[in-house]
Scaffold this active site. Structure first.
Site, short mmCIF file in Angstrom:
data_model
loop_
_atom_site.label_atom_id
_atom_site.label_comp_id
_atom_site.label_asym_id
_atom_site.label_seq_id
_atom_site.Cartn_x
_atom_site.Cartn_y
_atom_site.Cartn_z
N ASP A 18 0.84 -1.08 0.04
CA ASP A 18 -0.10 0.13 -0.06
C ASP A 18 0.78 1.26 0.30
OD1 ASP A 18 -2.91 1.05 0.33
OD2 ASP A 18 -1.71 2.30 1.63
N1 LIG Z 1 2.63 3.89 -12.61
C1 LIG Z 1 2.75 4.43 -11.52
N2 LIG Z 1 1.84 4.01 -10.52
C2 LIG Z 1 1.88 4.65 -9.51
C3 LIG Z 1 2.79 5.91 -8.98
N3 LIG Z 1 2.66 6.28 -7.86
C4 LIG Z 1 1.64 5.49 -7.27
N4 LIG Z 1 1.12 4.62 -8.39
C5 LIG Z 1 0.03 3.86 -8.14
C6 LIG Z 1 0.47 2.57 -7.66
C7 LIG Z 1 -0.84 1.84 -7.12
O1 LIG Z 1 -1.51 1.33 -8.20
C8 LIG Z 1 -1.52 2.88 -6.53
C9 LIG Z 1 -1.22 3.01 -5.11
O2 LIG Z 1 -2.65 2.88 -4.26
P1 LIG Z 1 -2.70 1.44 -3.41
O3 LIG Z 1 -1.19 1.34 -2.74
O4 LIG Z 1 -4.08 1.73 -2.77
O5 LIG Z 1 -2.88 0.28 -4.46
P2 LIG Z 1 -4.25 0.11 -5.32
O6 LIG Z 1 -5.31 0.68 -5.11
O7 LIG Z 1 -3.64 0.45 -6.83
O8 LIG Z 1 -4.21 -1.50 -5.53
P3 LIG Z 1 -4.19 -2.53 -4.34
O9 LIG Z 1 -4.96 -1.51 -3.22
O10 LIG Z 1 -2.76 -2.90 -3.82
O11 LIG Z 1 -5.34 -3.68 -4.91
O12 LIG Z 1 -0.94 4.14 -7.16
C10 LIG Z 1 3.70 5.95 -10.04
O13 LIG Z 1 4.64 6.84 -10.04
N5 LIG Z 1 3.78 5.20 -11.19
#
Ligand SMILES: Nc1nc2c(ncn2[C@H]2C[C@H](O)[C@@H](COP(=O)(O)OP(=O)(O)OP(=O)(O)O)O2)c(=O)[nH]1
EC number: 3.6.1.9
Length: 197
Positions: free
Chosen positions: A69
């Site tokens: 996260d």
């Molecule tokens: N490609 C890219 N993605 C980034 C960057 N900074 C943050 N992110 C994305 C990665 C994660 O998908 C998201 C962070 O949000 P979370 O940690 O809550 O994950 P997310 O909700 O996407 O998926 P999850 O909760 O792990 O199922 O932001 C960046 O510099 N480049």
């Protein structure tokens, strides 16, 4: 048998692991991130990483499960994904010209043994100074709404990040050197996973 499971919907995390030679199975945790609170941004992202990994590991007996996260820490507050375009624009007006820390909690659970290893990675991010028109145009791309901290390094947000101090992957969503250390504490080497993926 599946050796490695990524408990994340993040395309950035999956792409990064695949580019590093792994091919995890994705099982999204479905954890309600708003239901989790903590005293500090570091504790929040670590607790969320552990909660996501545990939610997926619960139904497995064998694979390694990785949960992550990411939050942006600015002025002691944790910023995840913006709640609206207006929120994203307000955040950028607040953070431009300043530095924050992109914190990513990492948790690995070995479902064969029940052992767990977890740690927070921190990368300092120095933001550029986009003007209001650039901020509005960037928000209109939709990207800031999909990512923690409302910015990316490897997308249109890269125009507005002057530099970082620390691991690049940790900003994208998963730190390979940190993950290597966690795997090592569980007795797993990266070449082991290369061979098995
Ligand atoms: N490609 C890219 N993605 C980034 C960057 N900074 C943050 N992110 C994305 C990665 C994660 O998908 C998201 C962070 O949000 P979370 O940690 O809550 O994950 P997310 O909700 O996407 O998926 P999850 O909760 O792990 O199922 O932001 C960046 O510099 N480049």
């Amino acid at each position: 048998m599946t050796r490695l499971v990524l408990a994340s919907a993040s395309p950035a995390r999956l792409a990064l692991l695949r580019s590093a030679g792994l091919d995890p199975k994705v099982i999204v945790s479905g954890v309600d991130e708003d239901a989790v609170t903590a005293d500090t941004p570091a504790e929040l992202c670590l607790t969320l990483a552990r909660t996501k990994a545990a939610a997926v590991a619960r139904d497995l007996a064998g694979p390694l499960v990785i949960g992550c996260d990411s939050v942006l820490e600015l002025d002691g507050r944790a910023y995840g994904k913006p709640s609206s375009p207006e929120d994203a624009a307000a955040r950028w007006r607040h953070m431009r010209g300043r530095s924050g820390r992109l914190l990513t909690g990492h948790c690995v659970i070995d479902t064969a043994t029940g052992r767990e290893a977890a740690e927070v990675g921190a990368t300092t991010v120095r933001f550029g100074t986009p003007d209001d028109a650039e901020i509005d145009a960037y928000v209109a791309t939709g990207e800031p709404l999909r990512v923690a901290g409302a910015f990316t390094l490897d997308g249109p947000g890269g125009w507005f990040v002057e530099g970082i101090d620390g691991d690049h992957g940790n900003v994208l969503g998963i730190s390979l050197p940190l993950l290597r250390r966690l795997l090592s504490t569980l007795g797993v080497s990266v070449p082991d996973l290369w061979r098995r993926s």
